[in-house]
Design a protein around this motif. Structure first.
Motif, PDB file in Angstrom:
ATOM      1  N   MET A   6     -43.245  18.147  -9.544  1.00  0.00           N
ATOM      2  CA  MET A   6     -44.031  17.197  -8.761  1.00  0.00           C
ATOM      3  C   MET A   6     -43.140  16.397  -7.827  1.00  0.00           C
ATOM      4  N   CYS A   7     -41.934  16.056  -8.278  1.00  0.00           N
ATOM      5  CA  CYS A   7     -41.004  15.312  -7.426  1.00  0.00           C
ATOM      6  C   CYS A   7     -40.584  16.150  -6.220  1.00  0.00           C
ATOM      7  N   ILE A   8     -40.336  17.441  -6.437  1.00  0.00           N
ATOM      8  CA  ILE A   8     -39.896  18.303  -5.344  1.00  0.00           C
ATOM      9  C   ILE A   8     -41.034  18.530  -4.360  1.00  0.00           C
ATOM     10  N   VAL A   9     -42.240  18.788  -4.873  1.00  0.00           N
ATOM     11  CA  VAL A   9     -43.399  18.989  -4.002  1.00  0.00           C
ATOM     12  C   VAL A   9     -43.607  17.773  -3.112  1.00  0.00           C
ATOM     13  N   ALA A  10     -43.560  16.588  -3.714  1.00  0.00           N
ATOM     14  CA  ALA A  10     -43.792  15.362  -2.950  1.00  0.00           C
ATOM     15  C   ALA A  10     -42.708  15.154  -1.901  1.00  0.00           C
ATOM     16  N   GLY A  11     -41.478  15.492  -2.236  1.00  0.00           N
ATOM     17  CA  GLY A  11     -40.371  15.209  -1.332  1.00  0.00           C
ATOM     18  C   GLY A  11     -40.229  16.200  -0.197  1.00  0.00           C
ATOM     19  N   LYS A  86     -48.452  -2.300 -22.885  1.00  0.00           N
ATOM     20  CA  LYS A  86     -47.857  -1.930 -24.171  1.00  0.00           C
ATOM     21  C   LYS A  86     -46.354  -1.761 -24.003  1.00  0.00           C
ATOM     22  N   MET A  87     -45.622  -1.953 -25.092  1.00  0.00           N
ATOM     23  CA  MET A  87     -44.180  -1.761 -25.059  1.00  0.00           C
ATOM     24  C   MET A  87     -43.865  -0.276 -25.229  1.00  0.00           C
ATOM     25  N   VAL A  88     -43.059   0.247 -24.324  1.00  0.00           N
ATOM     26  CA  VAL A  88     -42.723   1.663 -24.318  1.00  0.00           C
ATOM     27  C   VAL A  88     -41.238   1.818 -23.988  1.00  0.00           C
ATOM     28  N   GLN A  89     -40.784   3.050 -23.943  1.00  0.00           N
ATOM     29  CA  GLN A  89     -39.469   3.396 -23.428  1.00  0.00           C
ATOM     30  C   GLN A  89     -39.650   3.968 -22.022  1.00  0.00           C
ATOM     31  N   GLY A  90     -38.644   3.808 -21.171  1.00  0.00           N
ATOM     32  CA  GLY A  90     -38.707   4.341 -19.814  1.00  0.00           C
ATOM     33  C   GLY A  90     -37.510   5.216 -19.500  1.00  0.00           C
ATOM     34  N   ALA A  91     -37.720   6.211 -18.641  1.00  0.00           N
ATOM     35  CA  ALA A  91     -36.621   7.038 -18.140  1.00  0.00           C
ATOM     36  C   ALA A  91     -36.832   7.268 -16.649  1.00  0.00           C
ATOM     37  N   GLU A  92     -35.835   6.934 -15.869  1.00  0.00           N
ATOM     38  CA  GLU A  92     -35.919   7.037 -14.414  1.00  0.00           C
ATOM     39  C   GLU A  92     -35.597   8.459 -13.958  1.00  0.00           C
ATOM     40  N   VAL A  93     -36.388   8.964 -13.014  1.00  0.00           N
ATOM     41  CA  VAL A  93     -36.149  10.270 -12.406  1.00  0.00           C
ATOM     42  C   VAL A  93     -35.856  10.036 -10.921  1.00  0.00           C
ATOM     43  N   SER A  94     -34.596  10.179 -10.543  1.00  0.00           N
ATOM     44  CA  SER A  94     -34.192  10.006  -9.146  1.00  0.00           C
ATOM     45  C   SER A  94     -34.008  11.384  -8.523  1.00  0.00           C
ATOM     46  N   THR A  95     -34.671  11.621  -7.391  1.00  0.00           N
ATOM     47  CA  THR A  95     -34.630  12.935  -6.747  1.00  0.00           C
ATOM     48  C   THR A  95     -34.229  12.787  -5.283  1.00  0.00           C
ATOM     49  N   GLN A 106     -35.979  10.913  -0.459  1.00  0.00           N
ATOM     50  CA  GLN A 106     -35.430  10.369  -1.699  1.00  0.00           C
ATOM     51  C   GLN A 106     -36.545   9.645  -2.430  1.00  0.00           C
ATOM     52  N   SER A 107     -36.644   9.855  -3.719  1.00  0.00           N
ATOM     53  CA  SER A 107     -37.709   9.210  -4.488  1.00  0.00           C
ATOM     54  C   SER A 107     -37.190   8.796  -5.856  1.00  0.00           C
ATOM     55  N   VAL A 108     -37.843   7.793  -6.409  1.00  0.00           N
ATOM     56  CA  VAL A 108     -37.523   7.330  -7.761  1.00  0.00           C
ATOM     57  C   VAL A 108     -38.832   7.162  -8.522  1.00  0.00           C
ATOM     58  N   ALA A 109     -38.916   7.769  -9.684  1.00  0.00           N
ATOM     59  CA  ALA A 109     -40.074   7.604 -10.563  1.00  0.00           C
ATOM     60  C   ALA A 109     -39.583   7.184 -11.937  1.00  0.00           C
ATOM     61  N   ILE A 110     -40.449   6.574 -12.700  1.00  0.00           N
ATOM     62  CA  ILE A 110     -40.134   6.231 -14.092  1.00  0.00           C
ATOM     63  C   ILE A 110     -41.225   6.795 -14.979  1.00  0.00           C
ATOM     64  N   ASN A 111     -40.826   7.621 -15.937  1.00  0.00           N
ATOM     65  CA  ASN A 111     -41.739   8.116 -16.961  1.00  0.00           C
ATOM     66  C   ASN A 111     -41.718   7.161 -18.148  1.00  0.00           C
ATOM     67  N   TYR A 112     -42.900   6.908 -18.715  1.00  0.00           N
ATOM     68  CA  TYR A 112     -43.021   5.990 -19.847  1.00  0.00           C
ATOM     69  C   TYR A 112     -43.485   6.761 -21.081  1.00  0.00           C
TER      70      TYR A 112
END
Length: 239
Positions: A6-11, A86-95, A106-112
């Motif tokens: 999805m990151c590549i398609v968007a970019g 809600k309290m969760v964990q996050g991981a950043e996806v930088s593309t 260039q894009s930055v997303a965070i998955n929760y």
């Protein structure tokens, strides 16, 4: 969950890259059945943790219409965060997407997500998009080659107000044999289910894993239907 596809398609804008698009070699799929010791069970949950939540980087490359296309991806854990009350964990996806070594996006997303068990809750990204994911089936600790199941259904909104829904996707996982001691764990993302006419871009990202759930290599295939009813695809492979 914001997948790499999805990151590549968007970019890159898949439609802009469609001309000259063709399937590429997708890595070693040699079955190597000379040995009787064939591993048929793999830790799917551990592999997904390694793919989407742990620190790692990779470069995915493809050749499209004679042009060199690449996506440099960095996954960075962000620790405890609040998402959707809600309290969760996050991981950043930088593309960083490039064509002929020139940056196109260039894009930055965070998955929760939450742990024990692993559950994905959605993502935010640098365009303002906001998603809410529903995970109706548990991610297995161990799966057998040939297994597959739904991963999540995800509603995507224009922003965090969640007033304007822009897309709905389904993501499924599957596990297939590669060599005697490796398997491909694939995550397929459907086209936008909100579209009432025509087919939409889909993506499939596959990760070669071993019996410990380590990621050895990857490939991302983007598929776009055209007006003639056929489809074109390109496959990025890890470098």
């Amino acid at each position: 969950m914001k997948t790499l596809g999805m990151c590549i398609v968007a970019g890159l804008g898949l439609s802009a890259c469609a001309t000259g698009m063709g399937g590429m070699a997708t890595g070693n799929t040699n079955q190597n059945n000379n040995s009787a010791n064939v591993v048929t069970q793999y830790p799917v949950e551990t592999a997904l943790l390694n793919i989407y939540t742990k620190q790692r980087s990779e470069k995915l490359v493809a050749t499209v219409g004679g042009q060199s296309v690449a996506a440099d991806i960095q996954i960075t854990p962000k620790g405890s965060m609040r998402f959707n009350n809600k309290m969760v964990q996050g991981a950043e996806v930088s593309t960083i997407n490039t064509v002929n070594q020139q940056i196109t996006d260039q894009s930055v997303a965070i998955n929760y997500f939450t742990l024990n068990p692993l559950v994905f809750h959605g993502f935010t990204d640098s365009t303002g998009e906001y998603s809410s994911a529903s995970q109706t089936t548990s991610i297995p600790k161990i799966a057998t080659v040939g297994d597959s199941n739904q991963l999540i259904t995800e509603n995507v909104y224009a922003d965090s107000s969640m007033r304007q829904k822009t897309a709905t996707y389904k993501q499924d996982w599957s596990l297939t044999q590669d060599t005697n001691n490796t398997a491909w764990l694939c995550i397929k993302t459907s086209g936008n289910l909100l579209l009432t006419s025509g087919a939409a871009d889909t993506s499939s990202e596959c990760y070669k894993i071993n019996a410990k759930g380590d990621v050895l290599s990857s490939k991302v295939t983007l598929t776009q239907p055209n007006k003639s009813g056929t489809s074109k695809s390109m496959t990025f492979i890890s470098q």
